[in-house]
Design an enzyme around this catalytic site. Structure first.
Site: not given
Ligand SMILES: Cc1ncc(COP(=O)(O)O)c(C=O)c1O
Length: 379
Positions: A52, A103, A173, A198
């Site tokens: 960790r 999200y 984000d 992504k």
């Molecule tokens: C805009 C956005 N932020 C955060 C996340 C969360 O990411 P993760 O799925 O890697 O936990 C997503 C997931 O779809 C997302 O579309």
């Protein structure tokens, strides 16, 4: 190795995060599969002790992604683990500004913690700059997402970042744009979140998250240490294999993103002209409400777009009628995927029932269009 200060992003994605050039040694960093490291009696030095504490594969990935975002990066087990780490820095009773639509995972996480810890939530339309700035007054955290998932709203990040810098902690984000199309740290924001699941990974085969903070100034070093400590203490660490896959993926991210954006631009224009489509949400379209802003502040319009069809059942038939496009959630992979967002019970009510989000991949655009057109024509 030199700092490569004058290199382009495409080159940085390939050149950084490499081991020292030793004749006969591998060119690439390998996955460092270690839960523990050989011990030292003096633990005050830089030697790693436990899994960790750190990992050479994370470090290589953080070097590349941090440079692309323009700061210092801490990777996490997923985008949500990264989001959670930012929220962990808040105290009971704090005030948080949250987009009305963003999200759904982040929205649900913030709401549940707000209830538990008595946070005051101020919800804002991210496209309404005056409302964002007004809500930020006296707040402890401003959380923004742009473009938003899945409504594709665009915030005026340069203005908001410039106005709020040093006044309140801010997070963007950046998952939809990625570090290649938008760099919020340069615009004055404190923390950038990317779901590495992504575009960074790019092949729909891993979960990973990242937070990047400015390299110096304004308490950036303390913020970096605080976020790294949350990762360590909560154990929300990326797996070495995931970090290695993401490092492999980021090498081609500029190529993939460029190809996908070109496809998305062409498809958005054609979708707009189809009679079964009521509305296309894509900032690359000249009449999109976010177009002027995105054109002025982003290095490309992205490869996500949403279409609105008559209603939920029509949207489901459209999804089912596609053959090449895969019905799947998530985004940013080489393969084109689509889904009706309201199929998820947690999706926000502001998202229309008939909205289908498309994540455009890197296949040939004519094949992608032929598949969409066939399904739309059959509705
Ligand atoms: C805009 C956005 N932020 C955060 C996340 C969360 O990411 P993760 O799925 O890697 O936990 C997503 C997931 O779809 C997302 O579309």
């Amino acid at each position: 190795m030199s700092s490569h200060a004058d290199l382009h992003r495409d080159t940085l994605a390939v050149a950084l995060g490499r081991p020292p050039r030793t004749p006969g040694a591998p060119l690439n960093v390998s996955p460092a599969l270690a839960s523990t490291y050989v011990g030292a009696h003096d633990t005050s030095g830089p030697a790693l002790g436990y899994g960790r504490d750190g990992n050479a594969t994370w470090t290589a990935l953080e070097e590349v992604l941090g440079r692309l975002e323009g700061g210092r990066c801490v990777t996490f087990a997923s985008g949500m683990a990264a989001a959670s780490a930012v929220l962990d820095l808040l105290a009971p009773g704090d005030t948080v500004v949250l987009p009305t639509s963003c999200y759904l995972g982040v929205s649900a996480l913030v709401r549940s913690r707000a209830e538990k810890f008595g946070w005051v939530l101020r919800e804002v339309d991210v496209a309404d700059t005056d409302a964002v700035l007004a809500a930020a007054e006296g707040a402890d955290l401003v959380w923004l997402e742009s473009p938003t998932n899945p409504l594709m709203e665009v915030a005026d990040l340069p203005r908001i970042g410039a106005e709020l810098r040093g006044r309140v902690r801010t997070v963007v984000d950046n998952t939809f744009a990625s570090a290649l199309l938008q760099r919020p740290l340069e615009q004055g924001f404190d923390v950038v979140l990317e779901s590495g699941t992504k575009f960074v990974g790019g092949h729909s085969d891993l979960l990973l998250g990242a937070l990047t903070v400015r390299a110096d100034g304004d308490g950036a070093a303390e913020l970096y240490e605080a976020l790294a400590a949350v990762r360590h203490d909560s154990g929300a660490v990326p797996g070495p294999m995931e970090a290695w896959l993401a490092l492999r993926g980021i090498r081609t991210m500029p190529l993939r993103v460029r190809a996908a954006v070109a496809n998305a631009e062409a498809l958005a224009a054609r979708l707009t002209a189809h009679p079964a489509v009521r509305r296309v949400r894509y900032p690359g379209l000249p009449d999109d409400p976010g177009h002027a802003r995105a054109a002025a502040t982003m290095d490309g319009f992205g490869s996500l777009l949403s279409v609105e069809l008559a209603d939920g059942p029509t949207a489901e038939r459209f999804v089912d009628g596609c053959d090449l496009w895969v019905h799947a959630t998530s985004l940013g992979g080489v393969e084109s995927t689509l889904e009706r967002r309201r199929r998820w019970s947690g999706e926000l009510a502001v998202v229309p029932e008939g909205l289908v989000r498309l994540s455009v991949g890197v296949e040939h655009v004519e094949d992608l269009w032929a598949d969409l057109e066939r399904s739309l024509d059959a509705l």
